[in-house]
Design a protein around this motif. Structure first.
Motif, mmCIF file in Angstrom:
data_model
loop_
_atom_site.group_PDB
_atom_site.id
_atom_site.type_symbol
_atom_site.label_atom_id
_atom_site.label_comp_id
_atom_site.label_asym_id
_atom_site.label_seq_id
_atom_site.Cartn_x
_atom_site.Cartn_y
_atom_site.Cartn_z
ATOM 1 N N VAL A 72 0.843 -1.199 0.000
ATOM 2 C CA VAL A 72 0.000 0.000 0.000
ATOM 3 C C VAL A 72 0.875 1.246 0.000
ATOM 4 O O VAL A 72 0.599 2.210 -0.728
ATOM 5 C CB VAL A 72 -0.973 0.005 1.204
ATOM 6 C CG1 VAL A 72 -1.765 1.299 1.263
ATOM 7 C CG2 VAL A 72 -1.894 -1.195 1.140
ATOM 8 N N SER A 73 1.960 1.237 0.764
ATOM 9 C CA SER A 73 2.857 2.398 0.773
ATOM 10 C C SER A 73 3.565 2.544 -0.576
ATOM 11 O O SER A 73 3.771 3.668 -1.044
ATOM 12 C CB SER A 73 3.862 2.317 1.922
ATOM 13 O OG SER A 73 4.681 1.189 1.810
ATOM 14 N N ALA A 74 3.910 1.429 -1.230
ATOM 15 C CA ALA A 74 4.523 1.516 -2.560
ATOM 16 C C ALA A 74 3.543 2.112 -3.569
ATOM 17 O O ALA A 74 3.913 2.982 -4.376
ATOM 18 C CB ALA A 74 4.986 0.136 -3.018
ATOM 19 N N LEU A 75 2.306 1.659 -3.533
ATOM 20 C CA LEU A 75 1.299 2.163 -4.471
ATOM 21 C C LEU A 75 1.005 3.639 -4.235
ATOM 22 O O LEU A 75 0.985 4.440 -5.182
ATOM 23 C CB LEU A 75 0.013 1.340 -4.353
ATOM 24 C CG LEU A 75 -1.120 1.720 -5.297
ATOM 25 C CD1 LEU A 75 -0.705 1.516 -6.744
ATOM 26 C CD2 LEU A 75 -2.355 0.894 -4.964
ATOM 27 N N THR A 76 0.795 4.016 -3.004
ATOM 28 C CA THR A 76 0.486 5.420 -2.724
ATOM 29 C C THR A 76 1.713 6.300 -2.928
ATOM 30 O O THR A 76 1.579 7.470 -3.297
ATOM 31 C CB THR A 76 -0.104 5.604 -1.309
ATOM 32 O OG1 THR A 76 0.779 5.012 -0.354
ATOM 33 C CG2 THR A 76 -1.479 4.972 -1.209
ATOM 34 N N GLY A 77 2.910 5.763 -2.713
ATOM 35 C CA GLY A 77 4.132 6.501 -3.044
ATOM 36 C C GLY A 77 4.222 6.783 -4.535
ATOM 37 O O GLY A 77 4.603 7.880 -4.970
ATOM 38 N N TYR A 78 3.843 5.766 -5.339
ATOM 39 C CA TYR A 78 3.780 5.963 -6.789
ATOM 40 C C TYR A 78 2.772 7.056 -7.134
ATOM 41 O O TYR A 78 3.043 7.914 -7.970
ATOM 42 C CB TYR A 78 3.409 4.654 -7.493
ATOM 43 C CG TYR A 78 2.965 4.864 -8.916
ATOM 44 C CD1 TYR A 78 3.906 5.098 -9.917
ATOM 45 C CD2 TYR A 78 1.617 4.878 -9.249
ATOM 46 C CE1 TYR A 78 3.510 5.322 -11.221
ATOM 47 C CE2 TYR A 78 1.210 5.099 -10.552
ATOM 48 C CZ TYR A 78 2.154 5.319 -11.539
ATOM 49 O OH TYR A 78 1.758 5.548 -12.820
ATOM 50 N N PHE A 79 1.604 7.030 -6.496
ATOM 51 C CA PHE A 79 0.594 8.062 -6.754
ATOM 52 C C PHE A 79 1.125 9.448 -6.402
ATOM 53 O O PHE A 79 0.833 10.425 -7.101
ATOM 54 C CB PHE A 79 -0.698 7.784 -5.983
ATOM 55 C CG PHE A 79 -1.486 6.618 -6.504
ATOM 56 C CD1 PHE A 79 -1.464 6.255 -7.838
ATOM 57 C CD2 PHE A 79 -2.262 5.864 -5.650
ATOM 58 C CE1 PHE A 79 -2.191 5.185 -8.317
ATOM 59 C CE2 PHE A 79 -3.001 4.794 -6.106
ATOM 60 C CZ PHE A 79 -2.964 4.450 -7.451
ATOM 61 N N CYS A 80 1.898 9.563 -5.333
ATOM 62 C CA CYS A 80 2.509 10.850 -4.987
ATOM 63 C C CYS A 80 3.416 11.325 -6.118
ATOM 64 O O CYS A 80 3.327 12.479 -6.562
ATOM 65 C CB CYS A 80 3.321 10.741 -3.697
ATOM 66 S SG CYS A 80 2.343 10.559 -2.205
ATOM 67 N N ALA A 81 4.285 10.429 -6.584
ATOM 68 C CA ALA A 81 5.226 10.792 -7.649
ATOM 69 C C ALA A 81 4.500 11.169 -8.936
ATOM 70 O O ALA A 81 4.847 12.169 -9.591
ATOM 71 C CB ALA A 81 6.195 9.635 -7.904
ATOM 72 N N ILE A 82 3.485 10.411 -9.312
ATOM 73 C CA ILE A 82 2.781 10.682 -10.565
ATOM 74 C C ILE A 82 1.961 11.964 -10.462
ATOM 75 O O ILE A 82 1.801 12.687 -11.457
ATOM 76 C CB ILE A 82 1.941 9.462 -11.004
ATOM 77 C CG1 ILE A 82 1.813 9.420 -12.528
ATOM 78 C CG2 ILE A 82 0.589 9.445 -10.376
ATOM 79 C CD1 ILE A 82 3.074 9.141 -13.250
#
Length: 94
Positions: A72-82
């Motif tokens: 979940v942290s990897a996915l939401t981290g990706y959303f932050c970057a995008i």
């Protein structure tokens, strides 16, 4: 059924109150951004959508890290970057 749903929410709250409030904040901001996007689908101002969605994603990412949820942290981290990248495109930085 309602008691099970209530217990689910209460267990989440009691397991980590700080994460719970960050999750709530993230939920409100992401729902707000997506609602704005849906209402203005013909011509949305992405300079508004990306920052609001970023706040939501960052809040969720912090909560996921606190709870130890790796994926979940990897996915939401990706959303932050995008969201940062998308905002840069929306304002013409890149």
């Amino acid at each position: 059924m309602i008691a099970k749903i209530r217990d689910f929410w209460m267990q989440s709250y009691h397991s980590d109150r700080t994460a719970f409030w960050f999750e709530l904040t993230g939920f409100v901001f992401v729902v707000g951004a997506s609602l704005y996007l849906a209402i203005n689908a013909d011509n949305p101002d992405m300079r508004f959508v990306y920052p609001v969605a970023f706040i939501g994603a960052a809040s969720q990412c912090y909560a996921a890290v606190r709870r130890g949820s790796a994926w979940v942290s990897a996915l939401t981290g990706y959303f932050c970057a995008i969201n940062i990248f998308g905002f840069g495109r929306a304002v013409g930085w890149w």
